[in-house]
Motif scaffolding. Structure first.
Motif, mmCIF file in Angstrom:
data_model
loop_
_atom_site.group_PDB
_atom_site.id
_atom_site.type_symbol
_atom_site.label_atom_id
_atom_site.label_comp_id
_atom_site.label_asym_id
_atom_site.label_seq_id
_atom_site.Cartn_x
_atom_site.Cartn_y
_atom_site.Cartn_z
ATOM 1 N N GLN A 110 0.816 -1.221 0.000
ATOM 2 C CA GLN A 110 0.000 0.000 0.000
ATOM 3 C C GLN A 110 0.851 1.273 0.000
ATOM 4 O O GLN A 110 0.334 2.371 -0.216
ATOM 5 C CB GLN A 110 -0.926 0.010 1.228
ATOM 6 C CG GLN A 110 -1.979 -1.086 1.218
ATOM 7 C CD GLN A 110 -3.006 -0.913 0.120
ATOM 8 O OE1 GLN A 110 -3.474 0.178 -0.150
ATOM 9 N NE2 GLN A 110 -3.374 -2.015 -0.537
ATOM 10 N N LEU A 111 2.148 1.127 0.245
ATOM 11 C CA LEU A 111 3.013 2.313 0.334
ATOM 12 C C LEU A 111 3.317 2.923 -1.026
ATOM 13 O O LEU A 111 3.813 4.041 -1.120
ATOM 14 C CB LEU A 111 4.322 1.981 1.062
ATOM 15 C CG LEU A 111 4.179 1.538 2.530
ATOM 16 C CD1 LEU A 111 5.550 1.321 3.149
ATOM 17 C CD2 LEU A 111 3.396 2.561 3.350
ATOM 18 N N SER A 116 7.169 10.805 0.159
ATOM 19 C CA SER A 116 7.684 11.792 1.136
ATOM 20 C C SER A 116 6.592 12.233 2.119
ATOM 21 O O SER A 116 6.394 13.419 2.346
ATOM 22 C CB SER A 116 8.244 13.022 0.405
ATOM 23 O OG SER A 116 9.248 12.627 -0.484
ATOM 24 N N THR A 117 5.888 11.250 2.687
ATOM 25 C CA THR A 117 4.727 11.543 3.538
ATOM 26 C C THR A 117 5.028 11.425 5.022
ATOM 27 O O THR A 117 4.579 12.241 5.815
ATOM 28 C CB THR A 117 3.564 10.568 3.180
ATOM 29 O OG1 THR A 117 3.265 10.716 1.797
ATOM 30 C CG2 THR A 117 2.324 10.831 4.019
ATOM 31 N N THR A 132 11.373 -9.160 1.872
ATOM 32 C CA THR A 132 12.818 -9.431 1.872
ATOM 33 C C THR A 132 13.389 -9.661 0.476
ATOM 34 O O THR A 132 14.554 -9.383 0.245
ATOM 35 C CB THR A 132 13.137 -10.685 2.719
ATOM 36 O OG1 THR A 132 12.112 -11.649 2.493
ATOM 37 C CG2 THR A 132 13.228 -10.371 4.180
ATOM 38 N N ILE A 133 12.554 -10.180 -0.430
ATOM 39 C CA ILE A 133 13.095 -10.510 -1.765
ATOM 40 C C ILE A 133 12.656 -9.513 -2.843
ATOM 41 O O ILE A 133 13.074 -9.612 -3.978
ATOM 42 C CB ILE A 133 12.705 -11.948 -2.193
ATOM 43 C CG1 ILE A 133 11.186 -12.106 -2.269
ATOM 44 C CG2 ILE A 133 13.321 -12.988 -1.298
ATOM 45 C CD1 ILE A 133 10.736 -13.196 -3.203
ATOM 46 N N ASP A 134 11.784 -8.572 -2.481
ATOM 47 C CA ASP A 134 11.225 -7.651 -3.465
ATOM 48 C C ASP A 134 11.802 -6.248 -3.267
ATOM 49 O O ASP A 134 11.390 -5.509 -2.375
ATOM 50 C CB ASP A 134 9.695 -7.626 -3.333
ATOM 51 C CG ASP A 134 9.023 -6.903 -4.494
ATOM 52 O OD1 ASP A 134 9.684 -6.050 -5.126
ATOM 53 O OD2 ASP A 134 7.837 -7.176 -4.756
ATOM 54 N N GLU A 135 12.745 -5.889 -4.130
ATOM 55 C CA GLU A 135 13.411 -4.595 -3.979
ATOM 56 C C GLU A 135 12.467 -3.420 -4.218
ATOM 57 O O GLU A 135 12.661 -2.336 -3.664
ATOM 58 C CB GLU A 135 14.626 -4.508 -4.903
ATOM 59 C CG GLU A 135 15.798 -5.321 -4.364
ATOM 60 C CD GLU A 135 17.048 -5.203 -5.218
ATOM 61 O OE1 GLU A 135 17.106 -4.296 -6.064
ATOM 62 O OE2 GLU A 135 17.959 -6.027 -5.022
ATOM 63 N N THR A 136 11.423 -3.616 -5.039
ATOM 64 C CA THR A 136 10.485 -2.511 -5.282
ATOM 65 C C THR A 136 9.689 -2.215 -3.999
ATOM 66 O O THR A 136 9.380 -1.061 -3.721
ATOM 67 C CB THR A 136 9.506 -2.819 -6.443
ATOM 68 O OG1 THR A 136 8.822 -4.040 -6.163
ATOM 69 C CG2 THR A 136 10.210 -2.931 -7.760
ATOM 70 N N LEU A 137 9.393 -3.257 -3.221
ATOM 71 C CA LEU A 137 8.714 -3.045 -1.935
ATOM 72 C C LEU A 137 9.628 -2.299 -0.970
ATOM 73 O O LEU A 137 9.184 -1.402 -0.241
ATOM 74 C CB LEU A 137 8.302 -4.386 -1.304
ATOM 75 C CG LEU A 137 7.007 -5.044 -1.777
ATOM 76 C CD1 LEU A 137 6.749 -6.319 -0.996
ATOM 77 C CD2 LEU A 137 5.813 -4.104 -1.630
ATOM 78 N N LYS A 143 10.546 5.537 -0.338
ATOM 79 C CA LYS A 143 9.845 6.599 -1.076
ATOM 80 C C LYS A 143 8.718 7.221 -0.239
ATOM 81 O O LYS A 143 8.454 8.417 -0.310
ATOM 82 C CB LYS A 143 9.283 6.012 -2.384
ATOM 83 C CG LYS A 143 8.614 7.044 -3.305
ATOM 84 C CD LYS A 143 8.216 6.406 -4.621
ATOM 85 C CE LYS A 143 6.913 5.644 -4.536
ATOM 86 N NZ LYS A 143 5.704 6.463 -4.423
ATOM 87 N N ALA A 144 8.044 6.384 0.582
ATOM 88 C CA ALA A 144 6.880 6.856 1.334
ATOM 89 C C ALA A 144 7.253 7.771 2.499
ATOM 90 O O ALA A 144 6.435 8.536 2.983
ATOM 91 C CB ALA A 144 6.077 5.669 1.850
#
Length: 348
Positions: A110-111, A116-117, A132-137, A143-144
């Motif tokens: 959901q992030l 920048s919140t 742990t395995i998902d760099e986009t997460l 980013k959030a």
């Protein structure tokens, strides 16, 4: 300005208090921090002082976790602890919540909608799949939050990468549970050819006996399966033993309700996949893993599963059995780590 009240009547143990103070000092200094605390150490409660301090300072706080079940577990607890604070829970399928929330509890997925919140970011169960395995997460967490905002990582089973990053500076370790009883140590029991038994329409004898003992003692139980396919084969066989036994997995639309039914003693037990390995507390629950040798059951997954047992003060002990078709190094490592934590928490 809204007043934020912390309405929690409990008291932190000495170890919890130390970790809570260390985390608060780190967050106030805008420094990231790792909380490494065994399953059942009371990690949620030790977040309260830091969250309360941030809210009073008008900061926006996010508690993110890879698992929906953890959000569902945390949301009512934070609503109860902060009754005057607007708290939102965000996870897949949740109905839209209006108004501005100063405290958000969300799945890491959901992030993606934030940038920048947040002034304070807490990642609970920081070692859980898929985070742990998902760099986009992992990037979505960064980013959030605002650029200078600290991240607090909270887990019972930190990766070596997390330990290497924090162990020598911003690190708190709690080796024992809040109720001051040791962690239940898993028992290994061979269950040769269990796959074949289920295919032939039979529950293996040892497993059936274990289940019947739980039913007789009116003890709630969780049976962990390595695959959904095997669980679906097994479910009707267990329902012949007791028709109220249910099965649950990640895509189950009723999984929230089924967990509540177990919590409220409306069903005797649940068959599950690793989806319930963490973030769930059921009083007096007994646990068995079927096929503990399967590759999905890593050492940290097995530690988390074992950590479901004995979490409550009135029931600090309980059964945790690894039924297996051959002992793996992951099983041995899980057991060794639990014994190590007990040794650290209860030195002779």
């Amino acid at each position: 300005m809204r007043k934020h009240t912390l309405k929690w009547a409990g008291q932190l143990t000495k170890l919890q208090q130390q970790a809570a103070s260390e985390m608060l000092a780190s967050v106030q200094a805008k420094r990231s921090h790792l909380i490494h605390a065994v399953c059942g150490a009371g990690k949620t409660e030790l977040l309260f002082p830091t969250v309360h301090d941030a809210l009073k300072r008008g900061l926006r706080v996010c508690i993110a976790t890879p698992r929906t079940d953890v959000v569902l577990e945390l949301y009512p607890r934070f609503q109860q602890a902060f009754p005057k604070t607007v708290v939102h829970a965000l996870y897949g399928g949740v109905t839209k919540q209006n108004a501005y929330a100063q405290l958000i509890i969300a799945t890491t997925h959901q992030l993606y909608r934030f940038e920048s919140t947040f002034d304070v970011m807490i990642v609970d169960e920081a070692d859980a799949f898929p985070y742990t395995i998902d760099e986009t997460l992992q990037r979505s967490v960064t980013k959030a939050k605002k650029e200078e905002a600290p991240i607090v990582f909270v887990t019972a089973t930190p990766s070596q990468k997390l330990l290497n990053a924090f162990q020598h500076e911003s690190y708190s370790f709690i080796p024992k549970r809040f109720h001051n009883h040791p962690l239940p140590v898993p028992q290994f029991r061979a269950l040769w050819g269990y796959n074949k038994s289920f295919k032939q329409g039979k529950i293996p004898k040892k497993l059936k006996k274990w289940t019947e003992e739980r039913l007789e003692g009116k003890e709630p139980f969780l049976l962990f399966f390595p695959t959904i396919a095997l669980m679906h084969k097994a479910a009707p066989l267990f329902q012949l033993v007791n028709e109220n036994i249910l099965a649950v997995h990640a895509e189950d639309p009723d999984r929230k309700e089924k967990v509540e039914m177990l919590r409220n003693n409306e069903v005797p037990g649940l068959l599950t996949t690793t989806i319930l390995e963490r973030g769930i507390t059921i009083s007096n629950v007994q646990v068995a893993v079927i096929g503990a040798e399967s590759s999905i059951f890593t050492a940290s997954a097995l530690i988390q599963i074992a950590g479901r047992v004995g979490r409550n003060n009135p029931y600090p002990n309980g059964d945790i059995v690894f039924f297996h078709h051959g002992i793996t190094t992951e099983m041995d490592e899980a057991c060794a780590k639990i014994l190590f934590y007990n040794k650290k928490g209860f030195p002779v």
